[in-house]
Design an enzyme around this catalytic site. Structure first.
Site, PDB file in Angstrom:
ATOM      1  N   PHE A 150     -10.957  21.324  55.958  1.00 38.58           N
ATOM      2  CA  PHE A 150     -10.293  22.476  55.342  1.00 38.58           C
ATOM      3  C   PHE A 150      -8.922  22.764  55.933  1.00 38.58           C
ATOM      4  O   PHE A 150      -8.102  23.426  55.322  1.00 38.58           O
ATOM      5  CB  PHE A 150     -11.184  23.727  55.463  1.00 38.58           C
ATOM      6  CG  PHE A 150     -11.123  24.405  56.813  1.00 38.58           C
ATOM      7  CD1 PHE A 150     -10.078  25.279  57.118  1.00 38.58           C
ATOM      8  CD2 PHE A 150     -12.081  24.167  57.787  1.00 38.58           C
ATOM      9  CE1 PHE A 150     -10.002  25.898  58.361  1.00 38.58           C
ATOM     10  CE2 PHE A 150     -12.008  24.768  59.033  1.00 38.58           C
ATOM     11  CZ  PHE A 150     -10.961  25.643  59.316  1.00 38.58           C
ATOM     12  N   LYS A 174     -12.508  13.395  48.305  1.00 38.46           N
ATOM     13  CA  LYS A 174     -13.415  14.557  48.347  1.00 38.46           C
ATOM     14  C   LYS A 174     -12.850  15.530  49.373  1.00 38.46           C
ATOM     15  O   LYS A 174     -13.083  15.408  50.574  1.00 38.46           O
ATOM     16  CB  LYS A 174     -14.823  14.093  48.758  1.00 38.46           C
ATOM     17  CG  LYS A 174     -15.975  14.970  48.288  1.00 38.46           C
ATOM     18  CD  LYS A 174     -15.924  16.405  48.716  1.00 38.46           C
ATOM     19  CE  LYS A 174     -16.314  16.657  50.144  1.00 38.46           C
ATOM     20  NZ  LYS A 174     -16.139  18.089  50.557  1.00 38.46           N
ATOM     21  N   GLU A 177     -14.439  21.860  50.398  1.00 31.02           N
ATOM     22  CA  GLU A 177     -14.810  22.807  49.336  1.00 31.02           C
ATOM     23  C   GLU A 177     -14.222  24.199  49.579  1.00 31.02           C
ATOM     24  O   GLU A 177     -14.249  25.052  48.708  1.00 31.02           O
ATOM     25  CB  GLU A 177     -16.340  22.879  49.207  1.00 31.02           C
ATOM     26  CG  GLU A 177     -17.088  23.422  50.432  1.00 31.02           C
ATOM     27  CD  GLU A 177     -17.334  22.395  51.530  1.00 31.02           C
ATOM     28  OE1 GLU A 177     -16.521  21.461  51.696  1.00 31.02           O
ATOM     29  OE2 GLU A 177     -18.351  22.545  52.250  1.00 31.02           O
ATOM     30  N   SER A 227     -15.233  17.586  61.632  1.00 37.58           N
ATOM     31  CA  SER A 227     -15.788  17.889  62.954  1.00 37.58           C
ATOM     32  C   SER A 227     -16.525  16.670  63.513  1.00 37.58           C
ATOM     33  O   SER A 227     -16.965  15.793  62.757  1.00 37.58           O
ATOM     34  CB  SER A 227     -16.737  19.079  62.841  1.00 37.58           C
ATOM     35  OG  SER A 227     -17.753  18.776  61.911  1.00 37.58           O
ATOM     36  N   CYS A 282      -6.577  20.527  64.616  1.00 30.02           N
ATOM     37  CA  CYS A 282      -7.243  19.604  65.546  1.00 30.02           C
ATOM     38  C   CYS A 282      -6.328  19.252  66.704  1.00 30.02           C
ATOM     39  O   CYS A 282      -6.769  18.703  67.695  1.00 30.02           O
ATOM     40  CB  CYS A 282      -7.677  18.342  64.838  1.00 30.02           C
ATOM     41  SG  CYS A 282      -6.281  17.379  64.300  1.00 30.02           S
ATOM     42  N   GLU A 383     -15.502  23.140  70.883  1.00 28.40           N
ATOM     43  CA  GLU A 383     -14.302  23.279  70.046  1.00 28.40           C
ATOM     44  C   GLU A 383     -14.454  24.594  69.284  1.00 28.40           C
ATOM     45  O   GLU A 383     -15.373  24.733  68.468  1.00 28.40           O
ATOM     46  CB  GLU A 383     -14.188  22.123  69.059  1.00 28.40           C
ATOM     47  CG  GLU A 383     -12.944  22.251  68.200  1.00 28.40           C
ATOM     48  CD  GLU A 383     -12.822  21.216  67.099  1.00 28.40           C
ATOM     49  OE1 GLU A 383     -13.837  20.860  66.471  1.00 28.40           O
ATOM     50  OE2 GLU A 383     -11.693  20.759  66.854  1.00 28.40           O
TER      51      GLU A 383
HETATM   52  P1  NAD Z   1     -16.362  19.670  58.595  1.00 30.14           P
HETATM   53  O1  NAD Z   1     -16.837  18.551  59.430  1.00 30.14           O
HETATM   54  O2  NAD Z   1     -17.227  20.860  58.417  1.00 30.14           O
HETATM   55  O3  NAD Z   1     -16.038  19.146  57.098  1.00 30.14           O
HETATM   56  C1  NAD Z   1     -15.248  18.013  56.870  1.00 30.14           C
HETATM   57  C2  NAD Z   1     -15.653  17.395  55.543  1.00 30.14           C
HETATM   58  O4  NAD Z   1     -17.016  16.969  55.625  1.00 30.14           O
HETATM   59  C3  NAD Z   1     -15.566  18.354  54.367  1.00 30.14           C
HETATM   60  O5  NAD Z   1     -15.061  17.661  53.248  1.00 30.14           O
HETATM   61  C4  NAD Z   1     -17.010  18.799  54.172  1.00 30.14           C
HETATM   62  O6  NAD Z   1     -17.295  19.109  52.828  1.00 30.14           O
HETATM   63  C5  NAD Z   1     -17.788  17.591  54.619  1.00 30.14           C
HETATM   64  N1  NAD Z   1     -19.094  17.950  55.205  1.00 30.14           N
HETATM   65  C6  NAD Z   1     -19.427  19.098  55.837  1.00 30.14           C
HETATM   66  N2  NAD Z   1     -20.704  19.060  56.253  1.00 30.14           N
HETATM   67  C7  NAD Z   1     -21.207  17.868  55.877  1.00 30.14           C
HETATM   68  C8  NAD Z   1     -22.479  17.226  56.028  1.00 30.14           C
HETATM   69  N3  NAD Z   1     -23.495  17.829  56.653  1.00 30.14           N
HETATM   70  N4  NAD Z   1     -22.628  15.992  55.532  1.00 30.14           N
HETATM   71  C9  NAD Z   1     -21.613  15.370  54.911  1.00 30.14           C
HETATM   72  N5  NAD Z   1     -20.392  15.921  54.736  1.00 30.14           N
HETATM   73  C10 NAD Z   1     -20.179  17.152  55.216  1.00 30.14           C
HETATM   74  O7  NAD Z   1     -14.922  20.086  59.155  1.00 30.14           O
HETATM   75  P2  NAD Z   1     -14.027  21.321  58.716  1.00 30.14           P
HETATM   76  O8  NAD Z   1     -14.640  22.566  59.242  1.00 30.14           O
HETATM   77  O9  NAD Z   1     -13.672  21.241  57.287  1.00 30.14           O
HETATM   78  O10 NAD Z   1     -12.693  20.989  59.524  1.00 30.14           O
HETATM   79  C11 NAD Z   1     -12.494  21.337  60.874  1.00 30.14           C
HETATM   80  C12 NAD Z   1     -12.838  20.186  61.795  1.00 30.14           C
HETATM   81  O11 NAD Z   1     -12.040  19.052  61.474  1.00 30.14           O
HETATM   82  C13 NAD Z   1     -12.528  20.498  63.244  1.00 30.14           C
HETATM   83  O12 NAD Z   1     -13.564  19.997  64.039  1.00 30.14           O
HETATM   84  C14 NAD Z   1     -11.234  19.733  63.502  1.00 30.14           C
HETATM   85  O13 NAD Z   1     -11.005  19.368  64.843  1.00 30.14           O
HETATM   86  C15 NAD Z   1     -11.440  18.535  62.655  1.00 30.14           C
HETATM   87  N6  NAD Z   1     -10.182  17.897  62.344  1.00 30.14           N
HETATM   88  C16 NAD Z   1      -9.891  16.735  62.987  1.00 30.14           C
HETATM   89  C17 NAD Z   1      -8.692  16.109  62.761  1.00 30.14           C
HETATM   90  C18 NAD Z   1      -8.363  14.835  63.438  1.00 30.14           C
HETATM   91  O14 NAD Z   1      -7.418  14.202  63.027  1.00 30.14           O
HETATM   92  N7  NAD Z   1      -9.077  14.399  64.450  1.00 30.14           N
HETATM   93  C19 NAD Z   1      -7.774  16.662  61.849  1.00 30.14           C
HETATM   94  C20 NAD Z   1      -8.099  17.851  61.202  1.00 30.14           C
HETATM   95  C21 NAD Z   1      -9.321  18.463  61.461  1.00 30.14           C
END
Ligand code: NAD
Length: 498
Positions: A150, A174, A177, A227, A282, A383
């Protein structure tokens, strides 16, 4: 009555009726701004089928034509930069200026992909053996999935999509959401830039959509950002299904301040990198490691700056920090502030009481500063992904580096110092993928690659830049001999390089 955000499949908005939908909020007002369709397996299959149909023609489209589409997209996204930034702010909450910065960084990746004819050149060895030439070429993987978080709804999709399609792949994206509209706008701009139908498709939704991509036999590669627990799951599930996967995860970024540093510069940097985008980056600085004896003076300078931060609706003039993305996330971050207090950290600034210029129902939390944070506290281990900055005290440079290298994450880090030798030693010793020297958020430019170490990345390749091209292509090496009348007949020996 709220709007509906649906998938983008085969060059147009999806016309079906989704079985499940989710709320998309305006985080600054707390109101539901739209409803987004959640893809079922069959909708994912529809998008993958569109990408498969588009693949044969697209992978054989000339490099010149692919590059022209990218240049046209570059022109369009530049022209619509403010509109895209406004979409980001409306659903994510970050202030408009920050959203425009996000779009600017996204554009770097488009500009990199514009150079695809030069970037995809292979090698050629004439007469590797007598009259035998050897050459290498890079071919696309096929249909690839991109799954984004997000916090950068425009930039992270554009870390991957331009390189993937410039390399001749077709894509199913994808996005999160929570803020899905930016991806649809990007798909629309690509269509206007002349990208053929089906080359870029967008499906919205949650785990169902993600699993649909991870398990689909026609999807050959997955680029994921999110994450760490989900990144690990995506990497393990995707590779088990035979796919190439790069999965970038979470972070806990430390900024070391050595005694010789310019403390005003360091304090400015800590506040910018700790509270920009409400800490939902991140590469946000989460822990400042103050090396003795600078701790007290540095904390005082950071506290002064936080007091002046203007928190409010990102669309209002003067707002520097917006709300958190959802009420649930705001509550989770608040619970870390409570935990920091009960675990014994010194609460220097309490964000729960910060003045807000915005609607009371928004998902607000002001900037919080903790001092004397130690490694066993949850504000240190987890985090938080919100506006909570911790200061840990270290007696020596070695203690500071030890703290970082003991941390399970390894995304970004920075050192603030005027000592070139110390900085050089730090960049050599620290076990982190991206390092800043007097630069708090060292996100590499588009012609380098982005990626952390340890639990911040699963897979072998980093995102975008040269690593991105490697990820989205497979190398093929051709050994070729054109017979001429002097060829010497049958020889059962192993081919020799004479
Ligand atoms: P998230 O892991 O909750 O979601 C990421 C994606 O995975 C979304 O598209 C979501 O719909 C999907 N998702 C969520 N739960 C899922 C599941 N159980 N099974 C399959 N898919 C699932 O992350 P977020 O809250 O959207 O974003 C924040 C996180 O992203 C933080 O941990 C941040 O550090 C990380 N991030 C990392 C980088 C990097 O380059 N390392 C960059 C940006 C964000």
């Amino acid at each position: 009555m709220t709007g509906r955000i649906s998938h983008w499949i085969d060059g147009k908005p999806w016309a079906g009726v989704a079985e499940r939908t989710g709320d998309v909020f305006d985080p600054a007002t707390g109101q539901v701004a739209a409803r987004v369709d959640f893809a079922s397996r069959s909708e994912v299959d529809e998008a993958v089928a569109a990408a498969e149909r588009a693949l044969p023609a697209w992978r054989n489209t000339s490099l010149a034509a692919r590059s022209r589409v990218m240049f046209a997209f570059r022109e369009l996204i530049g022209r619509h930069r403010d509109e895209l930034a406004a979409i980001v702010t409306a659903e994510h909450g970050k202030v408009l200026d920050d959203a425009a910065g996000e779009v600017g960084r996204a554009i770097e990746n488009v500009e990199f992909a514009c150079g695809i004819p030069a970037l995809l050149k292979g090698g050629f060895s004439e007469n590797a053996s007598t009259r035998v030439d050897v050459y290498s070429m890079r071919q696309p993987l096929g249909v690839v999935g991109v799954i984004s978080p997000f916090n950068f709804p425009a930039m992270v999709p554009l870390w991957f999509v331009p390189n993937a399609i410039a390399c001749g792949n077709t894509v199913v994206l994808k996005p999160s959401e929570k803020d899905p509209s930016a991806s649809n706008f990007i798909a629309e701009l690509f269509a206007r830039a002349g990208l053929p139908d089906g080359v870029l498709n967008v499906v919205h939704g949650d785990k169902v959509a993600v699993d649909g991509l991870l398990e689909h036999p026609s999807v050959r590669g997955i680029s994921f950002v999110g994450s760490t627990p989900i990144a690990r799951y995506v990497y393990e599930t995707g590779t088990r299904h035979g796919k190439r996967v790069q999965a970038l995860g979470g972070a806990k970024n430390h900024m070391v301040v050595l005694p010789d540093a310019d403390l005003d510069l360091a304090a400015d940097a800590a506040v910018s990198a700790g509270f920009g985008s409400a800490g939902e980056r991140c590469m946000a600085v989460s822990v400042v490691v103050a090396v003795d004896p600078v701790g007290d003076e540095l904390v005082a300078k950071i506290r002064e700056r936080i007091a002046n931060l203007r928190v409010g609706d990102g669309r209002r003039k003067g707002a520097e920090m917006g709300p958190l993305v959802t009420a649930a996330h705001r509550d989770k971050v608040t619970s870390y502030v409570d935990a920091g207090v009960s675990e014994g950290a010194t609460l220097v600034v309490d964000g729960r009481g910060h003045e807000i210029d915005g609607d009371d129902a928004g998902f607000w939390l002001g900037p919080t500063l903790f001092d004397h944070v130690s490694p066993e506290m949850s504000v240190y281990t987890d985090e938080i992904f919100g506006p909570v900055l911790s200061v840990a005290r270290a007696s020596t440079y070695e203690d500071a580096v030890g703290l970082i290298n003991d941390n399970p994450y390894g995304n970004g880090t920075a050192i603030f110092t005027n000592d070139g030798g110390a900085a050089r030693r730090f960049q050599n010793e620290v076990e982190v993928g991206m390092v800043g020297v007097n630069v708090p958020i060292p996100v590499p430019v588009g012609y380098y690659s982005f990626g952390g170490w340890k639990s911040s990345l699963f897979g072998d390749t980093h995102a975008y830049g040269p690593d991105g091209l490697h990820f989205f292509t497979r190398t093929k090496v051709v050994t070729s001999r054109w017979l001429d009348p002097s060829h010497g007949g049958i020889n059962l020996g192993f081919p020799r390089n004479d």
